[in-house]
Design a protein around this motif. Structure first.
Motif, PDB file in Angstrom:
ATOM      1  N   VAL A 124     -21.571  28.724  27.731  1.00  9.07           N
ATOM      2  CA  VAL A 124     -21.142  30.274  27.758  1.00  9.07           C
ATOM      3  C   VAL A 124     -22.196  30.921  27.509  1.00  9.07           C
ATOM      4  O   VAL A 124     -23.359  30.952  27.532  1.00  9.07           O
ATOM      5  N   GLY A 125     -21.738  32.549  27.761  1.00  7.69           N
ATOM      6  CA  GLY A 125     -22.410  33.110  27.503  1.00  7.69           C
ATOM      7  C   GLY A 125     -22.706  33.721  25.759  1.00  7.69           C
ATOM      8  O   GLY A 125     -23.761  34.195  25.123  1.00  7.69           O
ATOM      9  N   THR A 126     -22.188  33.509  24.978  1.00 10.92           N
ATOM     10  CA  THR A 126     -22.177  34.336  24.197  1.00 10.92           C
ATOM     11  C   THR A 126     -21.173  32.653  22.549  1.00 10.92           C
ATOM     12  O   THR A 126     -20.017  32.096  23.060  1.00 10.92           O
ATOM     13  N   VAL A 127     -21.580  32.733  21.843  1.00 10.72           N
ATOM     14  CA  VAL A 127     -20.988  32.370  20.845  1.00 10.72           C
ATOM     15  C   VAL A 127     -20.644  32.430  19.743  1.00 10.72           C
ATOM     16  O   VAL A 127     -21.770  33.785  19.107  1.00 10.72           O
ATOM     17  N   VAL A 128     -19.597  32.534  18.694  1.00  9.74           N
ATOM     18  CA  VAL A 128     -18.885  33.154  17.750  1.00  9.74           C
ATOM     19  C   VAL A 128     -19.288  32.485  16.707  1.00  9.74           C
ATOM     20  O   VAL A 128     -18.712  31.127  16.790  1.00  9.74           O
ATOM     21  N   PHE A 129     -18.950  33.197  15.265  1.00 12.10           N
ATOM     22  CA  PHE A 129     -19.160  32.026  13.901  1.00 12.10           C
ATOM     23  C   PHE A 129     -18.598  33.208  13.171  1.00 12.10           C
ATOM     24  O   PHE A 129     -18.435  34.068  13.188  1.00 12.10           O
ATOM     25  N   THR A 130     -16.746  33.083  12.589  1.00 10.30           N
ATOM     26  CA  THR A 130     -16.721  33.218  11.988  1.00 10.30           C
ATOM     27  C   THR A 130     -16.638  33.560  10.585  1.00 10.30           C
ATOM     28  O   THR A 130     -16.748  31.811   9.735  1.00 10.30           O
ATOM     29  N   VAL A 131     -17.258  34.280   9.273  1.00 14.41           N
ATOM     30  CA  VAL A 131     -18.051  33.817   7.928  1.00 14.41           C
ATOM     31  C   VAL A 131     -16.669  34.873   7.387  1.00 14.41           C
ATOM     32  O   VAL A 131     -16.465  35.883   7.501  1.00 14.41           O
ATOM     33  N   GLY A 132     -16.320  34.238   6.425  1.00 17.91           N
ATOM     34  CA  GLY A 132     -15.944  34.745   4.459  1.00 17.91           C
ATOM     35  C   GLY A 132     -16.395  36.211   4.844  1.00 17.91           C
ATOM     36  O   GLY A 132     -17.543  35.801   4.225  1.00 17.91           O
ATOM     37  N   GLU A 133     -16.181  36.684   4.641  1.00 17.01           N
ATOM     38  CA  GLU A 133     -16.986  37.839   3.737  1.00 17.01           C
ATOM     39  C   GLU A 133     -17.413  38.054   2.752  1.00 17.01           C
ATOM     40  O   GLU A 133     -18.888  38.383   2.784  1.00 17.01           O
ATOM     41  N   ASN A 134     -16.361  37.417   1.862  1.00 15.42           N
ATOM     42  CA  ASN A 134     -17.677  37.225   0.504  1.00 15.42           C
ATOM     43  C   ASN A 134     -18.642  35.925   0.077  1.00 15.42           C
ATOM     44  O   ASN A 134     -19.490  35.250  -0.363  1.00 15.42           O
ATOM     45  N   ASN A 135     -19.055  35.329   1.691  1.00 14.43           N
ATOM     46  CA  ASN A 135     -19.913  33.984   1.835  1.00 14.43           C
ATOM     47  C   ASN A 135     -21.306  34.775   1.678  1.00 14.43           C
ATOM     48  O   ASN A 135     -22.048  34.015   3.310  1.00 14.43           O
ATOM     49  N   VAL A 136     -21.486  34.382   0.634  1.00 17.79           N
ATOM     50  CA  VAL A 136     -22.736  35.474   1.019  1.00 17.79           C
ATOM     51  C   VAL A 136     -24.123  34.182   1.664  1.00 17.79           C
ATOM     52  O   VAL A 136     -24.993  33.846   2.799  1.00 17.79           O
ATOM     53  N   ARG A 137     -23.542  32.725   1.011  1.00 12.47           N
ATOM     54  CA  ARG A 137     -24.592  31.264   1.590  1.00 12.47           C
ATOM     55  C   ARG A 137     -24.367  31.727   3.158  1.00 12.47           C
ATOM     56  O   ARG A 137     -25.368  31.748   3.515  1.00 12.47           O
ATOM     57  N   SER A 138     -22.939  31.512   3.512  1.00 14.08           N
ATOM     58  CA  SER A 138     -23.567  31.187   5.159  1.00 14.08           C
ATOM     59  C   SER A 138     -23.718  32.338   5.744  1.00 14.08           C
ATOM     60  O   SER A 138     -23.837  32.661   6.789  1.00 14.08           O
ATOM     61  N   ARG A 139     -23.148  33.813   4.886  1.00 12.26           N
ATOM     62  CA  ARG A 139     -23.966  34.519   5.823  1.00 12.26           C
ATOM     63  C   ARG A 139     -25.181  34.976   6.080  1.00 12.26           C
ATOM     64  O   ARG A 139     -26.111  35.144   6.818  1.00 12.26           O
ATOM     65  N   LYS A 140     -26.475  34.420   5.085  1.00 13.80           N
ATOM     66  CA  LYS A 140     -27.496  34.165   4.891  1.00 13.80           C
ATOM     67  C   LYS A 140     -28.155  33.125   5.924  1.00 13.80           C
ATOM     68  O   LYS A 140     -29.011  33.208   6.668  1.00 13.80           O
ATOM     69  N   ALA A 141     -27.108  32.043   6.227  1.00 12.11           N
ATOM     70  CA  ALA A 141     -27.420  31.160   6.541  1.00 12.11           C
ATOM     71  C   ALA A 141     -27.048  31.465   8.360  1.00 12.11           C
ATOM     72  O   ALA A 141     -27.756  31.489   9.364  1.00 12.11           O
ATOM     73  N   MET A 142     -25.880  32.782   8.614  1.00 14.17           N
ATOM     74  CA  MET A 142     -26.434  33.215  10.217  1.00 14.17           C
ATOM     75  C   MET A 142     -27.167  33.883  10.213  1.00 14.17           C
ATOM     76  O   MET A 142     -27.897  34.207  11.456  1.00 14.17           O
ATOM     77  N   GLU A 143     -27.476  35.017   9.507  1.00 12.23           N
ATOM     78  CA  GLU A 143     -28.848  36.055   9.553  1.00 12.23           C
ATOM     79  C   GLU A 143     -30.496  35.090   9.716  1.00 12.23           C
ATOM     80  O   GLU A 143     -30.648  35.174  10.650  1.00 12.23           O
ATOM     81  N   LYS A 144     -30.439  33.392   9.050  1.00  9.13           N
ATOM     82  CA  LYS A 144     -31.319  33.295   9.822  1.00  9.13           C
ATOM     83  C   LYS A 144     -31.528  32.818  11.047  1.00  9.13           C
ATOM     84  O   LYS A 144     -32.656  32.234  11.506  1.00  9.13           O
ATOM     85  N   ASN A 145     -30.191  32.208  11.446  1.00  6.41           N
ATOM     86  CA  ASN A 145     -30.333  31.945  12.827  1.00  6.41           C
ATOM     87  C   ASN A 145     -30.196  32.275  13.946  1.00  6.41           C
ATOM     88  O   ASN A 145     -29.927  32.285  14.820  1.00  6.41           O
ATOM     89  N   GLY A 146     -30.208  33.737  13.716  1.00  2.80           N
ATOM     90  CA  GLY A 146     -30.131  35.302  14.916  1.00  2.80           C
ATOM     91  C   GLY A 146     -29.024  35.398  15.039  1.00  2.80           C
ATOM     92  O   GLY A 146     -28.715  35.875  15.762  1.00  2.80           O
ATOM     93  N   GLY A 147     -28.220  35.378  13.504  1.00  2.00           N
ATOM     94  CA  GLY A 147     -26.941  35.459  14.381  1.00  2.00           C
ATOM     95  C   GLY A 147     -26.375  37.222  14.470  1.00  2.00           C
ATOM     96  O   GLY A 147     -27.025  37.992  13.318  1.00  2.00           O
ATOM     97  N   VAL A 148     -25.739  37.896  15.056  1.00  8.78           N
ATOM     98  CA  VAL A 148     -26.241  39.176  14.577  1.00  8.78           C
ATOM     99  C   VAL A 148     -24.535  39.830  15.107  1.00  8.78           C
ATOM    100  O   VAL A 148     -23.128  39.299  15.071  1.00  8.78           O
ATOM    101  N   LEU A 149     -24.183  40.500  13.747  1.00  8.18           N
ATOM    102  CA  LEU A 149     -22.790  40.776  13.095  1.00  8.18           C
ATOM    103  C   LEU A 149     -22.094  41.446  13.604  1.00  8.18           C
ATOM    104  O   LEU A 149     -22.551  42.615  14.502  1.00  8.18           O
ATOM    105  N   ARG A 150     -21.101  41.296  14.494  1.00  6.03           N
ATOM    106  CA  ARG A 150     -20.183  41.980  15.383  1.00  6.03           C
ATOM    107  C   ARG A 150     -19.409  42.933  14.788  1.00  6.03           C
ATOM    108  O   ARG A 150     -18.814  43.051  13.544  1.00  6.03           O
TER     109      ARG A 150
END
Length: 174
Positions: A124-150
């Motif tokens: 696949v070309g794109t992988v998405v990750f759905t994260v609770g808006e207020n889940n700061v722990r997971s959002r920080k982990a996503m950013e560390k792993n190279g995730g870009v906020l859509r």
């Protein structure tokens, strides 16, 4: 249309991911029954057996659930999943990940996501990750792993009996 094996066995330096089965219930619930794992998650009640049972059963039914083992010991330390395959968009979601607290804060989650991304980006070309808006722990982990906020408004999902806003991160194939 591409046929994906959404339950591969993936081996890294620290972890092994393998297909989840019904026999994994006891070990996965032993990890998931820690309320602190779900403390900032929108489904903050997932540590409860009946709530986790529904989550576990949905993971097995999805055909994409993976059980995570510590490579050094073989201990079950969590789970993750490939789901919501959208062939027309050339996109799949990685998520539903939780880890035993002993494995937080280090490189374990990064290795899990890297193994999953390296595998699935062959298809696949794109992988998405759905994260609770207020889940700061997971959002920080996503950013560390190279995730870009859509861009776009948060998506609402039913969690713990309430509609809760979620944001989408994406990682495109290099």
């Amino acid at each position: 249309m591409i046929e994906l094996d959404r339950q591969p066995t993936l081996t890294g330096d620290r972890v092994i991911l393998r297909p989840s089965t019904a026999e994994d219930w006891d070990a996965l619930y032993a990890v998931a029954s820690d309320p602190l794992i779900w403390e900032v998650h929108p489904a903050h009640d997932r540590w409860q057996e009946s709530v986790f049972r529904a989550y576990f059963d949905a993971g097995i039914a999805s055909g994409g659930a993976l059980t995570i083992l510590a490579r050094a010991t073989g201990e079950v330390i969590g789970s993750s999943r490939f789901d919501n395959w959208k062939p027309e968009a050339y996109e799949i979601e990685i998520g539903w990940t939780y880890l035993k607290r002993d494995y937080w804060g280090g490189d374990t989650n990064r290795e899990i996501k890297r193994l999953m991304l390296d595998y699935i980006h062959r298809f696949v070309g794109t992988v998405v990750f759905t994260v609770g808006e207020n889940n700061v722990r997971s959002r920080k982990a996503m950013e560390k792993n190279g995730g870009v906020l859509r861009a776009g408004p948060p998506e609402l999902r039913l969690m713990a009996g309430e509609m809760k806003p979620h944001v989408i991160y994406e990682i495109r194939r290099p």
